[in-house]
Motif scaffolding. Sequence first.
Motif, PDB file in Angstrom:
ATOM      1  N   MET A   1       0.845  -1.199   0.000  1.00 17.93           N
ATOM      2  CA  MET A   1       0.000   0.000   0.000  1.00 17.93           C
ATOM      3  C   MET A   1       0.876   1.243   0.000  1.00 17.93           C
ATOM      4  SD  MET A   1      -3.077   1.084   2.656  1.00 17.93           S
ATOM      5  CE  MET A   1      -2.013   1.622   3.994  1.00 17.93           C
ATOM      6  N   LYS A   2       0.448   2.263  -0.700  1.00 16.62           N
ATOM      7  CA  LYS A   2       1.164   3.532  -0.714  1.00 16.62           C
ATOM      8  C   LYS A   2       1.295   4.058   0.709  1.00 16.62           C
ATOM      9  CE  LYS A   2       1.031   8.131  -2.741  1.00 16.62           C
ATOM     10  NZ  LYS A   2       2.426   8.073  -3.163  1.00 16.62           N
ATOM     11  N   LYS A   3       2.366   4.801   0.977  1.00 15.90           N
ATOM     12  CA  LYS A   3       2.584   5.319   2.325  1.00 15.90           C
ATOM     13  C   LYS A   3       1.709   6.543   2.594  1.00 15.90           C
ATOM     14  CE  LYS A   3       6.550   5.655   4.210  1.00 15.90           C
ATOM     15  NZ  LYS A   3       7.944   6.066   4.492  1.00 15.90           N
ATOM     16  N   TYR A   4       1.155   6.570   3.796  1.00 14.31           N
ATOM     17  CA  TYR A   4       0.331   7.697   4.238  1.00 14.31           C
ATOM     18  C   TYR A   4       0.742   8.081   5.657  1.00 14.31           C
ATOM     19  CZ  TYR A   4      -2.850   6.311   0.445  1.00 14.31           C
ATOM     20  OH  TYR A   4      -3.387   5.984  -0.766  1.00 14.31           O
ATOM     21  N   VAL A   5       0.512   9.335   5.989  1.00 15.42           N
ATOM     22  CA  VAL A   5       0.627   9.801   7.367  1.00 15.42           C
ATOM     23  C   VAL A   5      -0.700  10.449   7.745  1.00 15.42           C
ATOM     24  CG1 VAL A   5       3.125  10.105   7.491  1.00 15.42           C
ATOM     25  CG2 VAL A   5       1.700  11.947   6.568  1.00 15.42           C
ATOM     26  N   LEU A   6      -1.012  10.400   9.029  1.00 17.23           N
ATOM     27  CA  LEU A   6      -2.265  10.964   9.529  1.00 17.23           C
ATOM     28  C   LEU A   6      -2.024  12.354  10.088  1.00 17.23           C
ATOM     29  CD1 LEU A   6      -5.292  10.474  10.223  1.00 17.23           C
ATOM     30  CD2 LEU A   6      -4.512   9.701  12.471  1.00 17.23           C
ATOM     31  N   TYR A   7      -2.740  13.331   9.551  1.00 16.04           N
ATOM     32  CA  TYR A   7      -2.671  14.682  10.110  1.00 16.04           C
ATOM     33  C   TYR A   7      -3.759  14.811  11.166  1.00 16.04           C
ATOM     34  CZ  TYR A   7      -2.592  19.710  10.638  1.00 16.04           C
ATOM     35  OH  TYR A   7      -2.512  20.963  11.182  1.00 16.04           O
ATOM     36  N   ASP A   8      -3.325  14.875  12.429  1.00 14.33           N
ATOM     37  CA  ASP A   8      -4.282  14.886  13.543  1.00 14.33           C
ATOM     38  C   ASP A   8      -4.246  16.171  14.358  1.00 14.33           C
ATOM     39  OD1 ASP A   8      -1.823  14.583  14.808  1.00 14.33           O
ATOM     40  OD2 ASP A   8      -2.554  13.111  16.256  1.00 14.33           O
ATOM     41  N   ALA A   9      -3.471  17.171  13.901  1.00 17.25           N
ATOM     42  CA  ALA A   9      -3.327  18.424  14.653  1.00 17.25           C
ATOM     43  C   ALA A   9      -4.460  19.377  14.283  1.00 17.25           C
ATOM     44  CB  ALA A   9      -1.959  19.060  14.374  1.00 17.25           C
ATOM     45  N   ILE A  10      -5.673  19.024  14.684  1.00 17.45           N
ATOM     46  CA  ILE A  10      -6.854  19.774  14.248  1.00 17.45           C
ATOM     47  C   ILE A  10      -7.169  20.924  15.203  1.00 17.45           C
ATOM     48  CG2 ILE A  10      -7.755  17.741  13.091  1.00 17.45           C
ATOM     49  CD1 ILE A  10      -9.743  17.355  15.352  1.00 17.45           C
ATOM     50  N   ILE A  11      -8.048  21.796  14.768  1.00 16.56           N
ATOM     51  CA  ILE A  11      -8.392  22.967  15.570  1.00 16.56           C
ATOM     52  C   ILE A  11      -9.149  22.570  16.844  1.00 16.56           C
ATOM     53  CG2 ILE A  11      -8.444  24.570  13.616  1.00 16.56           C
ATOM     54  CD1 ILE A  11     -11.477  24.273  13.588  1.00 16.56           C
ATOM     55  N   ILE A 119      -3.557  14.843  -0.753  1.00 18.71           N
ATOM     56  CA  ILE A 119      -4.197  15.057   0.542  1.00 18.71           C
ATOM     57  C   ILE A 119      -5.581  14.440   0.463  1.00 18.71           C
ATOM     58  CG2 ILE A 119      -4.894  16.755   2.273  1.00 18.71           C
ATOM     59  CD1 ILE A 119      -2.957  18.700   0.583  1.00 18.71           C
ATOM     60  N   LEU A 120      -5.853  13.485   1.326  1.00 12.10           N
ATOM     61  CA  LEU A 120      -7.114  12.743   1.261  1.00 12.10           C
ATOM     62  C   LEU A 120      -7.980  13.016   2.477  1.00 12.10           C
ATOM     63  CD1 LEU A 120      -4.929  10.970  -0.404  1.00 12.10           C
ATOM     64  CD2 LEU A 120      -6.609   9.153  -0.180  1.00 12.10           C
ATOM     65  N   SER A 121      -9.285  13.122   2.238  1.00 11.52           N
ATOM     66  CA  SER A 121     -10.231  13.145   3.355  1.00 11.52           C
ATOM     67  C   SER A 121     -10.325  11.737   3.916  1.00 11.52           C
ATOM     68  CB  SER A 121     -11.613  13.606   2.884  1.00 11.52           C
ATOM     69  OG  SER A 121     -12.213  12.616   2.062  1.00 11.52           O
ATOM     70  N   LEU A 122     -10.819  11.615   5.131  1.00 12.33           N
ATOM     71  CA  LEU A 122     -10.961  10.293   5.743  1.00 12.33           C
ATOM     72  C   LEU A 122     -11.876   9.408   4.903  1.00 12.33           C
ATOM     73  CD1 LEU A 122     -10.459   8.340   8.070  1.00 12.33           C
ATOM     74  CD2 LEU A 122     -12.358   9.430   9.301  1.00 12.33           C
ATOM     75  N   ALA A 123     -12.977   9.967   4.413  1.00 11.05           N
ATOM     76  CA  ALA A 123     -13.922   9.180   3.622  1.00 11.05           C
ATOM     77  C   ALA A 123     -13.291   8.695   2.326  1.00 11.05           C
ATOM     78  CB  ALA A 123     -15.172  10.008   3.329  1.00 11.05           C
ATOM     79  N   ASP A 124     -12.603   9.575   1.621  1.00 10.23           N
ATOM     80  CA  ASP A 124     -11.958   9.181   0.372  1.00 10.23           C
ATOM     81  C   ASP A 124     -10.905   8.108   0.609  1.00 10.23           C
ATOM     82  OD1 ASP A 124     -13.444  10.855  -1.221  1.00 10.23           O
ATOM     83  OD2 ASP A 124     -12.019  12.500  -1.124  1.00 10.23           O
ATOM     84  N   PHE A 125     -10.143   8.264   1.683  1.00 10.27           N
ATOM     85  CA  PHE A 125      -9.104   7.289   2.012  1.00 10.27           C
ATOM     86  C   PHE A 125      -9.709   5.910   2.276  1.00 10.27           C
ATOM     87  CE2 PHE A 125      -6.757   5.109   5.442  1.00 10.27           C
ATOM     88  CZ  PHE A 125      -5.588   4.833   4.764  1.00 10.27           C
ATOM     89  N   LEU A 126     -10.768   5.863   3.063  1.00  6.88           N
ATOM     90  CA  LEU A 126     -11.386   4.580   3.404  1.00  6.88           C
ATOM     91  C   LEU A 126     -11.968   3.886   2.176  1.00  6.88           C
ATOM     92  CD1 LEU A 126     -13.123   5.562   6.759  1.00  6.88           C
ATOM     93  CD2 LEU A 126     -11.116   4.086   6.473  1.00  6.88           C
ATOM     94  N   LEU A 127     -12.579   4.653   1.290  1.00  8.27           N
ATOM     95  CA  LEU A 127     -13.100   4.049   0.067  1.00  8.27           C
ATOM     96  C   LEU A 127     -11.970   3.591  -0.848  1.00  8.27           C
ATOM     97  CD1 LEU A 127     -16.161   6.285  -0.892  1.00  8.27           C
ATOM     98  CD2 LEU A 127     -16.166   3.992   0.094  1.00  8.27           C
ATOM     99  N   LYS A 128     -10.851   4.301  -0.806  1.00 13.42           N
ATOM    100  CA  LYS A 128      -9.705   3.953  -1.652  1.00 13.42           C
ATOM    101  C   LYS A 128      -9.048   2.657  -1.187  1.00 13.42           C
ATOM    102  CE  LYS A 128      -5.250   5.884  -3.170  1.00 13.42           C
ATOM    103  NZ  LYS A 128      -5.369   6.310  -4.539  1.00 13.42           N
ATOM    104  N   VAL A 129      -8.832   2.512   0.127  1.00  9.53           N
ATOM    105  CA  VAL A 129      -8.089   1.346   0.620  1.00  9.53           C
ATOM    106  C   VAL A 129      -8.988   0.157   0.957  1.00  9.53           C
ATOM    107  CG1 VAL A 129      -6.243   2.813   1.522  1.00  9.53           C
ATOM    108  CG2 VAL A 129      -8.101   2.122   3.038  1.00  9.53           C
ATOM    109  N   LEU A 130     -10.258   0.416   1.229  1.00  7.56           N
ATOM    110  CA  LEU A 130     -11.172  -0.667   1.579  1.00  7.56           C
ATOM    111  C   LEU A 130     -12.230  -0.899   0.512  1.00  7.56           C
ATOM    112  CD1 LEU A 130     -11.899  -0.003   5.369  1.00  7.56           C
ATOM    113  CD2 LEU A 130     -10.378  -1.724   4.413  1.00  7.56           C
TER     114      LEU A 130
END
Length: 281
Positions: A1-11, A119-130
């Motif tokens: 799988m392509k490498k991803y990092v999670l950006y979690d530093a939200i407002i 840059i992927l949204s959570l929804a797009d990422f989940l549909l892409k990998v699952l």
Amino acid sequence: MKKYVLYDAIIDINKTLPLVTSTKELFKFLNLDIPVLKDSIRDLGCDSLGVDPIGFYEANAKNLALASKEKSDIVCVEDSSFLSLNLTLEKLKKDEKLRSDLEATLAKENLELDLDIKILSLADFLLKVLGKSKIQKKVINSFEKFIATLYLGSYQCQINKYSDTKAYDDILNSVGLKLAKYDLKNQVSGYDIYNLNEKLSLKMSGTIMLDMFDNAADFVVVNDARSFVMFDYFQKELEKSVGREIGLAVFGLAEILLLAFGVNGKEKIGLNDHKIKTDLI
């Protein structure tokens, strides 16, 4: 799988922690090895563009460069930061002077920009990998008995430039959740004016939530930190503003999926940190 990092530093992390907790737990449940983007700068929010545009772009450019250093694309916990990062990437591609200035600043920290980063949204990422079918197969607790409203955030139109917001509908449909229609789905939540006009801000959000309530919603699903703050953290204040009880639990996408997949434990899912408690678990 392509490498991803999670950006979690939200407002407003003190108010939006459940969105981060649930996303990390979801990745753990799905055996997805997505490390957190280290040393990232917290999302300043798109509203800061009007106050300090250079600071906004500089902070987000560093986050992009940090991910590039890891040779990874970025998955965002929620869509406020998703929009911030995408707006910055778009600006850097168009504004050569700004890009040159920021590249010089980043070079002092041995960082480089990669304008091809995704840059992927959570929804797009989940549909892409699952994919939708794999999500459906993991459902233990169907939401077919419930009706919810989906609020796609104050910046829905801008987000739609970068992401297919239909992805959220597809995933929620995969867990059997029915979505109610309501008139004010495109009205801004009022988050961005809270510090300027608290009364108007609360009135705006309260009116949206009443519209959801009056259209038979059992709860609300949001995709961004801004609306989570307004609808969950400030909901009691919203009730006072509109003069009616609302009483709608508010969930992020990862929380809905964890519940559907049969994950137990309010603390594990992040529900303990909600201001408005739920009895769905």
